[in-house]
Write a protein that holds these residues in place. Structure first.
Motif, mmCIF file in Angstrom:
data_model
loop_
_atom_site.group_PDB
_atom_site.id
_atom_site.type_symbol
_atom_site.label_atom_id
_atom_site.label_comp_id
_atom_site.label_asym_id
_atom_site.label_seq_id
_atom_site.Cartn_x
_atom_site.Cartn_y
_atom_site.Cartn_z
ATOM 1 N N LEU A 211 43.172 16.203 34.751
ATOM 2 C CA LEU A 211 43.573 17.607 34.832
ATOM 3 C C LEU A 211 44.809 17.766 35.715
ATOM 4 N N GLN A 212 44.869 16.983 36.800
ATOM 5 C CA GLN A 212 46.035 17.049 37.682
ATOM 6 C C GLN A 212 47.287 16.529 36.983
ATOM 7 N N ILE A 213 47.128 15.498 36.173
ATOM 8 C CA ILE A 213 48.275 14.953 35.420
ATOM 9 C C ILE A 213 48.833 16.012 34.467
ATOM 10 N N LEU A 214 47.932 16.729 33.785
ATOM 11 C CA LEU A 214 48.369 17.807 32.897
ATOM 12 C C LEU A 214 49.042 18.924 33.685
ATOM 13 N N ALA A 215 48.464 19.265 34.839
ATOM 14 C CA ALA A 215 49.016 20.336 35.667
ATOM 15 C C ALA A 215 50.417 19.967 36.166
ATOM 16 N N LEU A 216 50.614 18.693 36.495
ATOM 17 C CA LEU A 216 51.934 18.247 36.931
ATOM 18 C C LEU A 216 52.931 18.271 35.769
ATOM 19 N N TYR A 217 52.483 17.831 34.609
ATOM 20 C CA TYR A 217 53.373 17.760 33.442
ATOM 21 C C TYR A 217 53.855 19.152 33.022
ATOM 22 N N PHE A 218 52.926 20.120 33.024
ATOM 23 C CA PHE A 218 53.274 21.481 32.599
ATOM 24 C C PHE A 218 53.635 22.387 33.784
ATOM 25 N N ASP A 219 53.630 21.810 34.985
ATOM 26 C CA ASP A 219 53.962 22.541 36.205
ATOM 27 C C ASP A 219 53.091 23.795 36.380
ATOM 28 N N TRP A 220 51.794 23.619 36.143
ATOM 29 C CA TRP A 220 50.853 24.710 36.366
ATOM 30 C C TRP A 220 50.631 24.913 37.869
ATOM 31 N N PRO A 221 50.381 26.138 38.293
ATOM 32 C CA PRO A 221 50.053 26.383 39.712
ATOM 33 C C PRO A 221 48.823 25.590 40.165
ATOM 34 N N LEU A 222 47.989 25.219 39.199
ATOM 35 C CA LEU A 222 46.776 24.471 39.502
ATOM 36 C C LEU A 222 47.082 23.144 40.197
ATOM 37 N N ARG A 223 48.268 22.600 39.972
ATOM 38 C CA ARG A 223 48.626 21.305 40.560
ATOM 39 C C ARG A 223 48.633 21.363 42.086
ATOM 40 N N ARG A 224 48.801 22.552 42.642
ATOM 41 C CA ARG A 224 48.812 22.691 44.100
ATOM 42 C C ARG A 224 47.406 22.863 44.662
ATOM 43 N N ARG A 225 46.466 23.295 43.815
ATOM 44 C CA ARG A 225 45.115 23.592 44.305
ATOM 45 C C ARG A 225 44.120 22.462 44.096
ATOM 46 N N LEU A 226 44.281 21.693 43.036
ATOM 47 C CA LEU A 226 43.338 20.609 42.757
ATOM 48 C C LEU A 226 43.260 19.561 43.873
ATOM 49 N N PRO A 227 44.400 19.145 44.443
ATOM 50 C CA PRO A 227 44.304 18.159 45.523
ATOM 51 C C PRO A 227 43.441 18.629 46.692
ATOM 52 N N ARG A 228 43.442 19.929 46.950
ATOM 53 C CA ARG A 228 42.619 20.447 48.053
ATOM 54 C C ARG A 228 41.140 20.206 47.785
ATOM 55 N N LEU A 229 40.716 20.400 46.543
ATOM 56 C CA LEU A 229 39.324 20.150 46.175
ATOM 57 C C LEU A 229 38.986 18.672 46.372
ATOM 58 N N TRP A 230 39.891 17.788 45.934
ATOM 59 C CA TRP A 230 39.657 16.354 46.087
ATOM 60 C C TRP A 230 39.546 15.966 47.557
ATOM 61 N N HIS A 231 40.424 16.515 48.379
ATOM 62 C CA HIS A 231 40.390 16.207 49.806
ATOM 63 C C HIS A 231 39.101 16.702 50.460
ATOM 64 N N ARG A 232 38.635 17.863 50.058
ATOM 65 C CA ARG A 232 37.406 18.406 50.649
ATOM 66 C C ARG A 232 36.204 17.519 50.306
ATOM 67 N N VAL A 233 36.135 17.091 49.045
ATOM 68 C CA VAL A 233 35.038 16.214 48.632
ATOM 69 C C VAL A 233 35.120 14.886 49.383
ATOM 70 N N SER A 234 36.318 14.337 49.486
ATOM 71 C CA SER A 234 36.499 13.052 50.163
ATOM 72 C C SER A 234 36.107 13.141 51.637
ATOM 73 N N CYS A 235 36.502 14.217 52.293
ATOM 74 C CA CYS A 235 36.142 14.400 53.704
ATOM 75 C C CYS A 235 34.633 14.453 53.874
ATOM 76 N N ARG A 236 33.981 15.163 52.975
ATOM 77 C CA ARG A 236 32.524 15.267 53.072
ATOM 78 C C ARG A 236 31.865 13.912 52.841
ATOM 79 N N MET A 237 32.346 13.157 51.882
ATOM 80 C CA MET A 237 31.758 11.850 51.591
ATOM 81 C C MET A 237 32.015 10.843 52.715
#
Length: 269
Positions: free
Chosen positions: A24-50
Motif C-alpha cells: 500500500l505504501q508503494i502505491l501511495a508513493l507512486y501516485f503521491d497519495w497523502p496516505l504515504r505520509r501517514r502509513l509509516p506512522r502506523l508501522w512505527h507505532r506497531v514496531s515500538c509496541r512489539m
C-alpha cells in the motif's frame, strides 16, 4: 526459552505488519497519495509496541510550517519513536540506503539521503530538504551528526542547518520554525535506567545491529520520554551558529530533566 519465544513472536509481528503495509505504501508513493505520509506512522507505532518501547510524550508538535525537528540522537530507536509520534521524514546518510532491510524501509518512508563527504552535491541535497519542508513535510534532523551514548547531547553542527536557511526561499519575511525535541531513555521494566542498561539506550558505531536488537527485545519494556520544546524562529540573515547553539542548549536542558527524573509524566503515546 520464554524470552526467545517472545522475541521471535515480536519480530514475526513486525514482519507481518511490514508485509501488509509495504504494498500500500508503494502505491501511495507512486501516485503521491497523502496516505504515504501517514502509513509509516502506523508501522512505527506497531514496531515500538512489539519492541517494548513505551513512549511518554511531553508538549506538542508545532503546528506552524515550514517546520524542522532537531532531535538528539542515541540510536536507531530514535527513528521509531519519532516516527510513531508524528508524520515526519528523516534525513539519513546515503550509506543507509544500501543497508539490508533498513535501507528498504527508509526508502519506503521517502527518507532524504545525503552524501556529507561530497561538497559538490551539498547544494542539491539542501534544496531537496528545503523543497520538502516548503511542501508542508516535517523534516527530522539529528544535528549532532552521529549517535551518542544516550547520556548527553553532543555538539551540534551548524552546517547541518543549511536546509533551514534554504527553506526561507526568496521571501524576505519568511520564517522557518526549528523545534528542539529531546529523546530520553529513562526506565527498564519500570526501574530507573542505570549505567548497566545505558548500552540499551545508545548504539555506538562499533556495536553490531543484531546483538543490540536482541538486547532491546530481552529488556521487554523500555520507557522513552520525548519532549517537544519551544520552536526557534529562524529568519534570513540570522546566524546558523547561534541557531545551532540555541538548539543544543535547549536539547541538553530537556534531556537532563528526564535523565535526572525531575519530570512528572502526564501523557503516554
Amino acid at each position: 526459552m520464554i524470552d526467545w519465544i517472545r522475541i521471535i513472536l515480536s519480530l514475526f509481528a513486525i514482519f507481518l505488519t511490514t508485509l501488509a503495509l509495504a504494498p500500500l505504501q508503494i502505491l501511495a508513493l507512486y501516485f503521491d497519495w497523502p496516505l504515504r505520509r501517514r502509513l509509516p506512522r502506523l508501522w512505527h507505532r506497531v514496531s515500538c509496541r512489539m519492541l517494548g518501547l513505551r513512549i511518554h510524550s511531553h508538549g506538542v508538535l508545532d503546528t506552524r510550517r515550514p517546520l524542522m525537528i532537531a532531535a538528539n540522537h542515541a540510536s536507531w530507536k530514535d527513528i521509531l519513536v519519532l516516527g510513531a509520534l508524528a508524520d515526519v521524514v528523516f534525513i539519513a546518510k546515503t550509506e543507509v540506503a544500501a543497508w539490508p532491510v533498513f535501507g528498504t524501509l527508509a526508502k519506503l518512508q521517502k527518507t532524504i539521503f545525503v552524501v556529507r563527504e561530497e561538497k559538490r552535491r551539498t547544494g542539491d541535497q539542501v534544496n531537496e530538504i528545503a523543497a520538502r519542508m516548503s511542501d508542508g513535510e516535517v523534516v527530522v534532523l539529528f544535528p549532532e551528526g552521529t549517535t551518542s551514548d544516550g547520556n548527553r547531547v553532543l555538539a551540534t553542527k551548524s552546517s547541518l542547518f543549511g536546509a533551514a536557511a534554504a527553506a526561507l526561499g526568496d521571501d524576505p519575511d519568511a520564517v522557518v520554525h526549528v523545534q528542539p525535541v529531546s529523546i530520553a531513555f529513562t526506565r527498564v521494566q519500570g526501574m530507573p535506567m542505570g549505567r548497566y542498561h545505558r548500552s540499551i539506550a545508545g548504539w555506538p558505531g562499533d556495536v553490531t545491529m543484531l546483538p543490540h536488537l536482541v538486547g532491546v527485545l530481552k529488556a521487554a519494556a523500555i520507557d522513552v520520554d520525548v519532549t517537544f520544546g519551544e520552536a526557534v524562529e529562524y529568519r534570513r540573515g540570522e546566524s546558523r551558529k547561534l541557531l545551532a547553539a540555541t538548539i543544543e542548549s535547549r536539547l541538553r536542558a530537556m534531556l537532563l530533566v528526564h535523565l535526572r527524573g525531575r519530570y512528572k509524566r502526564t501523557d503516554e503515546a
